[in-house]
Each structure stands twice: as C-alpha cells, then as structure tokens.
Design an enzyme around this catalytic site. Structure first.
Site, short mmCIF file in Angstrom:
data_model
loop_
_atom_site.label_atom_id
_atom_site.label_comp_id
_atom_site.label_asym_id
_atom_site.label_seq_id
_atom_site.Cartn_x
_atom_site.Cartn_y
_atom_site.Cartn_z
N CYS A 66 4.25 5.57 18.41
CA CYS A 66 4.77 4.15 17.97
C CYS A 66 3.58 3.94 16.62
CB CYS A 66 4.33 3.21 19.14
SG CYS A 66 4.43 1.34 18.72
N GLU A 145 17.09 -1.53 20.03
CA GLU A 145 17.07 -1.72 21.55
C GLU A 145 18.14 -2.41 22.28
OE1 GLU A 145 14.40 -0.73 23.87
OE2 GLU A 145 13.33 0.28 22.44
N CYS A 177 8.24 2.92 11.78
CA CYS A 177 8.43 2.43 13.02
C CYS A 177 9.09 3.77 13.76
CB CYS A 177 9.12 1.22 13.07
SG CYS A 177 9.71 0.84 14.62
N HIS A 179 11.35 3.74 15.94
CA HIS A 179 12.65 3.31 15.97
C HIS A 179 13.59 3.41 15.07
CE1 HIS A 179 10.92 1.10 19.64
NE2 HIS A 179 12.25 0.90 19.93
N1 DGL Z 1 8.58 2.10 17.76
C1 DGL Z 1 7.38 1.14 17.44
C2 DGL Z 1 6.65 1.61 16.06
O1 DGL Z 1 6.68 2.76 16.00
C3 DGL Z 1 7.04 -0.34 18.01
C4 DGL Z 1 8.40 -1.18 17.94
C5 DGL Z 1 8.07 -2.61 18.50
O2 DGL Z 1 7.83 -2.44 19.75
O3 DGL Z 1 7.96 -3.47 17.76
O4 DGL Z 1 6.18 0.63 15.49
#
Ligand code: DGL
Length: 259
Positions: A66, A145, A177, A179
């Site tokens: 993350c 999400e 990120c 995601h």
């Molecule tokens: N997947 C996460 C990242 O790489 C965090 C996303 C989040 O919870 O804001 O920053």
C-alpha cells in the site's frame, strides 16, 4: 502483506506468479479503508495493529502493499519488526527509471501519498535529474472498491484528474496506489498509448524474491503454498471483488482489530 483493501492484491498476484511456492497471508484493512485521506499517524496506528496480527501468523517477511501506508512511515514499521520488510514506493521508482526516456515522470496516488512527498524524496535520492509531476486522485480507490471501474463516471473522473499531468509532457506515469492498476485500461485510454504506465507490483515481487533468497528464506520449489486472506470489515464484498481480480474467490476471514 497488507493493504487497506483489495489494492494490494495487484501485488499478491505478482507474488503468486513469481514466487509460486510461497504462502501469502494477506490482510485488507477494509474497516479503515480508505487510508489516503487519513493522517500518517493514524495510518501507522492501523498498520501496527495489522503487523501484530500478521506476526501471529508466523510470517517470515512483510510487504506493505500500500503506497499510503508505505508513505506514512516504512522506517517506523522497520523499527518494530525483525523480519525483512518491503514497501512499494522504491520498487515503482526503480521501474519508472528503467522506462523513462525524457526524464519527465508523473505519479498519481491518494492524497496522503502525494502530500507526504515520498515519491519526490525517492526520486531525489535515486535520480535527482528526473522532473516529477504529481497529482492526487482520491476518488479512484472508491471507484475500485465499489466495483465502478467500467462506469462512464470512472472515465470522466480520470479525464478530470489526468488532464493537468498530460500538459506537463510526461512519458511515464507511476500508478502510486496499489488500487490503480485495476483501473489501468481506463487510465491508458485517457492518456493514450504513448505514455508508459508503471505499477510497483512486478518489481516489488522481484525484490521480495531477491531479499528472501539473500536471507535463505525461499521455500523449496515444489512446496504447495497455503494462502490465507483476512479483512477487518465484512468478508463477502472483499471476496467478490477479489474474485474479479484473482479469477477465483479466496475464502476470507474477518478479524476485528482493537482499533
Ligand atoms: N491501496 C492503497 C495505496 O496504495 C491505499 C488506498 C486507500 O486506502 O486510500 O495507497
């Protein structure tokens, strides 16, 4: 491995591919997701709780899959664990450096990651000549999400966020990120084929292999892995989203964290 939700699965998938004998224990902190808008202090507090839990699972190495959690303080986590620890920011920077021709690189991430300056810091250390442009894209995590990647709204939001970066003339864009690789087709559509998209997943898995090998911690090649998935929120929505990413739905258990 840990993430705030399903994003870290983009890294897990690469671990499954590059290190097929290793068992992954994955924790998605869905009860506290998103991490992006939170203070570094608060994110570190969540991560400490997750580390305590993961240590009960007898992990031999830890990947902070993350960016927001990595940016909030990899050094703080390193001070608490005595196993190899890996974040996702430096692997992404190293991959971008292999790709860029013009030295103009963009990075997108959550508000917390961009505000932390962690990417600027990593580039200053590894390649100060690179011209870095950054932009926070806070809605992307919610789009992922909530399963809205294919929606017309997702494309509209992407255009809105990425327009200013395109004006900077970047040739490489880091998905800062975990995601965001899940949105790579809409992002690539908006930025066009000339800009290379970088995700940290591949390089993070490669570095994990290197570290485990150096420490003599790699499993024997014919070991059958036993992956385990945990979340702090309800298991079902995570299982459903994970299924679209991994191809099959991983049995997931809910763990209530003290916070
Ligand atoms: N997947 C996460 C990242 O790489 C965090 C996303 C989040 O919870 O804001 O920053």
């Amino acid at each position: 491995m840990l993430d705030s939700g399903v994003g870290g699965l983009t890294v897990a998938k690469e671990i499954f591919r590059q290190l097929p004998a290793e068992s992954v224990v994955y924790f998605g902190d869905t009860a506290h997701m998103p991490y992006g808008p939170r203070s570094p202090d608060q994110v570190r507090g969540f991560v400490y709780e997750i580390i305590d839990f993961l240590e009960t699972q007898e992990i031999k190495a830890l990947i902070i899959a993350c960016n927001a959690a990595t940016a909030a303080g990899l050094d703080y986590y390193a001070a608490r664990v005595d196993i190899p620890l890996l974040g996702v920011i430096e692997p992404a920077v190293r991959t971008a450096l292999k790709q860029t021709r013009t030295g103009k690189v963009g990075v997108i991430g959550t508000t917390g990651t961009i505000r932390s300056g962690a990417y600027e810091h990593a580039f200053r250390r590894l390649a100060p000549e690179v011209q870095l442009s950054s932009r926070a894209c806070p809605l992307f995590v919610l789009i992922v999400e909530n399963g809205l990647i294919e929606s017309p709204e997702a494309e509209g939001v992407t255009r809105e966020y990425l327009g200013p970066l395109l004006e900077e003339g970047i040739d490489t864009l880091i998905l800062g990120c975990t995601h965001y690789p899940l949105m790579s087709s809409v992002i690539q559509k908006v930025i066009g084929p000339g800009i290379k998209l970088i995700s940290s997943a591949e390089e993070t898995a490669r570095e994990a292999r290197m570290i485990l090998s150096r420490k003599n911690l790699l499993c024997r090649e014919n070991t059958k892995p036993r992956h385990r998935f945990f979340v702090s929120g309800p298991a079902k929505p995570f299982e459903n989203l994970a299924a679209t990413l991994l191809g099959s739905s991983p049995k997931t258990y809910q763990v209530i964290l003290p916070w």
